[in-house]
Design a protein around this motif. Structure first.
Motif, PDB file in Angstrom:
ATOM      1  N   VAL A  28      41.878  41.984  40.315  1.00 25.31           N
ATOM      2  CA  VAL A  28      42.679  41.366  39.261  1.00 25.31           C
ATOM      3  C   VAL A  28      42.640  39.846  39.362  1.00 25.31           C
ATOM      4  O   VAL A  28      42.619  39.145  38.341  1.00 25.31           O
ATOM      5  CB  VAL A  28      44.126  41.908  39.258  1.00 25.31           C
ATOM      6  N   ASP A  29      42.604  39.306  40.561  1.00 20.49           N
ATOM      7  CA  ASP A  29      42.576  37.848  40.705  1.00 20.49           C
ATOM      8  C   ASP A  29      41.250  37.269  40.230  1.00 20.49           C
ATOM      9  O   ASP A  29      41.212  36.229  39.571  1.00 20.49           O
ATOM     10  CB  ASP A  29      42.860  37.442  42.149  1.00 20.49           C
ATOM     11  N   GLN A  30      40.157  37.959  40.556  1.00 17.45           N
ATOM     12  CA  GLN A  30      38.852  37.503  40.069  1.00 17.45           C
ATOM     13  C   GLN A  30      38.824  37.576  38.543  1.00 17.45           C
ATOM     14  O   GLN A  30      38.348  36.655  37.884  1.00 17.45           O
ATOM     15  CB  GLN A  30      37.729  38.346  40.692  1.00 17.45           C
ATOM     16  N   ALA A  31      39.347  38.647  37.985  1.00 13.13           N
ATOM     17  CA  ALA A  31      39.388  38.792  36.525  1.00 13.13           C
ATOM     18  C   ALA A  31      40.241  37.701  35.892  1.00 13.13           C
ATOM     19  O   ALA A  31      39.876  37.134  34.852  1.00 13.13           O
ATOM     20  CB  ALA A  31      39.925  40.173  36.140  1.00 13.13           C
ATOM     21  N   GLN A  48      35.608  42.936  32.206  1.00 11.78           N
ATOM     22  CA  GLN A  48      35.173  41.542  32.143  1.00 11.78           C
ATOM     23  C   GLN A  48      34.574  41.161  30.772  1.00 11.78           C
ATOM     24  O   GLN A  48      34.872  40.081  30.275  1.00 11.78           O
ATOM     25  CB  GLN A  48      34.198  41.226  33.270  1.00 11.78           C
ATOM     26  N   PRO A  49      33.785  42.014  30.131  1.00 12.41           N
ATOM     27  CA  PRO A  49      33.300  41.638  28.789  1.00 12.41           C
ATOM     28  C   PRO A  49      34.447  41.433  27.782  1.00 12.41           C
ATOM     29  O   PRO A  49      34.364  40.572  26.912  1.00 12.41           O
ATOM     30  CB  PRO A  49      32.410  42.816  28.386  1.00 12.41           C
ATOM     31  N   VAL A  50      35.498  42.217  27.928  1.00  3.97           N
ATOM     32  CA  VAL A  50      36.664  42.053  27.053  1.00  3.97           C
ATOM     33  C   VAL A  50      37.337  40.721  27.341  1.00  3.97           C
ATOM     34  O   VAL A  50      37.695  39.973  26.423  1.00  3.97           O
ATOM     35  CB  VAL A  50      37.656  43.225  27.235  1.00  3.97           C
ATOM     36  N   TRP A  51      37.533  40.402  28.623  1.00  4.12           N
ATOM     37  CA  TRP A  51      38.196  39.143  28.991  1.00  4.12           C
ATOM     38  C   TRP A  51      37.341  37.938  28.595  1.00  4.12           C
ATOM     39  O   TRP A  51      37.870  36.875  28.294  1.00  4.12           O
ATOM     40  CB  TRP A  51      38.530  39.092  30.469  1.00  4.12           C
ATOM     41  N   ASN A  52      36.023  38.108  28.572  1.00  2.00           N
ATOM     42  CA  ASN A  52      35.127  37.048  28.131  1.00  2.00           C
ATOM     43  C   ASN A  52      35.455  36.657  26.694  1.00  2.00           C
ATOM     44  O   ASN A  52      35.696  35.482  26.396  1.00  2.00           O
ATOM     45  CB  ASN A  52      33.668  37.523  28.255  1.00  2.00           C
ATOM     46  N   VAL A  53      35.482  37.649  25.817  1.00  2.00           N
ATOM     47  CA  VAL A  53      35.728  37.397  24.395  1.00  2.00           C
ATOM     48  C   VAL A  53      37.194  37.036  24.148  1.00  2.00           C
ATOM     49  O   VAL A  53      37.493  36.066  23.439  1.00  2.00           O
ATOM     50  CB  VAL A  53      35.312  38.629  23.553  1.00  2.00           C
ATOM     51  N   ALA A  54      38.106  37.804  24.730  1.00  2.00           N
ATOM     52  CA  ALA A  54      39.534  37.571  24.490  1.00  2.00           C
ATOM     53  C   ALA A  54      39.966  36.211  25.022  1.00  2.00           C
ATOM     54  O   ALA A  54      40.737  35.495  24.359  1.00  2.00           O
ATOM     55  CB  ALA A  54      40.356  38.677  25.138  1.00  2.00           C
ATOM     56  N   GLY A  55      39.490  35.833  26.204  1.00  2.00           N
ATOM     57  CA  GLY A  55      39.855  34.538  26.766  1.00  2.00           C
ATOM     58  C   GLY A  55      39.360  33.391  25.905  1.00  2.00           C
ATOM     59  O   GLY A  55      40.119  32.470  25.578  1.00  2.00           O
ATOM     60  N   PHE A  56      38.086  33.444  25.524  1.00  2.00           N
ATOM     61  CA  PHE A  56      37.532  32.382  24.680  1.00  2.00           C
ATOM     62  C   PHE A  56      38.281  32.311  23.356  1.00  2.00           C
ATOM     63  O   PHE A  56      38.629  31.216  22.886  1.00  2.00           O
ATOM     64  CB  PHE A  56      36.032  32.598  24.449  1.00  2.00           C
ATOM     65  N   ALA A  57      38.546  33.470  22.753  1.00  2.00           N
ATOM     66  CA  ALA A  57      39.256  33.504  21.464  1.00  2.00           C
ATOM     67  C   ALA A  57      40.666  32.933  21.589  1.00  2.00           C
ATOM     68  O   ALA A  57      41.102  32.170  20.716  1.00  2.00           O
ATOM     69  CB  ALA A  57      39.302  34.935  20.928  1.00  2.00           C
ATOM     70  N   LEU A  58      41.374  33.289  22.652  1.00  2.00           N
ATOM     71  CA  LEU A  58      42.721  32.752  22.854  1.00  2.00           C
ATOM     72  C   LEU A  58      42.666  31.236  23.013  1.00  2.00           C
ATOM     73  O   LEU A  58      43.469  30.507  22.416  1.00  2.00           O
ATOM     74  CB  LEU A  58      43.383  33.389  24.080  1.00  2.00           C
TER      75      LEU A  58
END
Length: 178
Positions: A19-22, A77-87
Motif C-alpha cells: 500500500v505504501d508503494q502504491a 497500479q494501472p488504475v492509480w496511474n490514470v486516477a492519480g494523473f486525472a485527480l
C-alpha cells in the motif's frame, strides 16, 4: 515468493509495503497531472515540483524494498496511474489553490495512515519503521506547506478535501489487498 500464513506479522509488513508503494506511486501521478496543467513559473508549480521530487525518492525506496522482500505490488497500479494523473490535472484545472488543497487532503490521510502503521509495527521492523517515520515527516511538511500557500482559501475547501480524503481511504483499503 515468500509464503505467508494467516496471523503472521510478515503478512502485515507485506501489506504495508504494497500500500505504501502504491500510495507513493499515486502521489507521483497526482503531481505529474498538476504539473502538466499549472504554469511552470507560478509559485504553486515550484512548490509542487519540490514535493514531487520527494515523492519520487519515497517511491524509489519502496520499490527497492518491495523487490528485496519479494512483495507483490498492487495489481491496481494501472488504475492509480490514470486516477492519480486525472485527480492532479482536475484540481490544477480548478485553480492553483485547489491543487494545493488536493495535497492538503492527501497528506492529511497519509499522516494518519503512516501513524497507524508505525503503531502496528512497534519494534518489529526497524528499517521499515525508520523509512515510514522519515516519509511521514515529509508528508506532514507537504500538507503544512500547502496550507501556508493557500490551500484552505479555495472555494469549497471542506467539500473538496473531504471527497479527496474519502477517495484516498478507499485507495488505501484496496491497495492493501489487491
Amino acid at each position: 515468493m515468500t509464503s505467508w500464513r494467516p496471523g503472521d506479522r510478515r503478512a502485515d509488513t507485506a501489506s504495508m509495503l504494497r500500500v505504501d508503494q502504491a500510495g507513493e506511486y499515486g502521489a507521483t501521478r497526482i503531481y505529474a497531472g498538476q504539473l502538466a496543467v499549472l504554469r511552470r513559473n507560478c509559485p504553486e508549480s515550484k512548490l509542487i515540483s519540490r514535493m514531487a521530487a520527494q515523492e519520487e525518492r519515497h517511491l524509489k525506496r519502496f520499490d527497492a524494498m518491495i523487490a528485496a522482500r519479494r512483495v507483490r505490488p498492487t495489481a491496481l497500479q494501472p488504475v492509480w496511474n490514470v486516477a492519480g494523473f486525472a485527480l492532479g490535472a482536475a484540481t490544477a484545472l480548478m485553480s492553483e489553490k485547489a491543487a494545493l488543497a488536493c495535497t492538503d487532503a492527501i497528506e492529511t490521510e497519509i499522516d494518519k495512515h503512516y501513524g497507524a502503521q508505525l503503531s502496528q509495527l512497534g519494534g518489529d521492523d526497524p528499517q521499515l519503521a525508520a523509512d515510514i517515520a522519515e516519509f511521514r515527516a515529509d508528508e506532514v511538511e507537504h500538507r503544512d506547506s500547502a496550507r501556508e500557500a493557500g490551500a484552505t482559501q479555495v472555494a469549497g475547501y471542506p467539500l473538496l478535501t473531504a471527497a479527496i480524503r474519502a477517495g484516498c481511504r478507499v485507495a488505501i483499503a484496496l491497495s492493501k489487498r489487491i
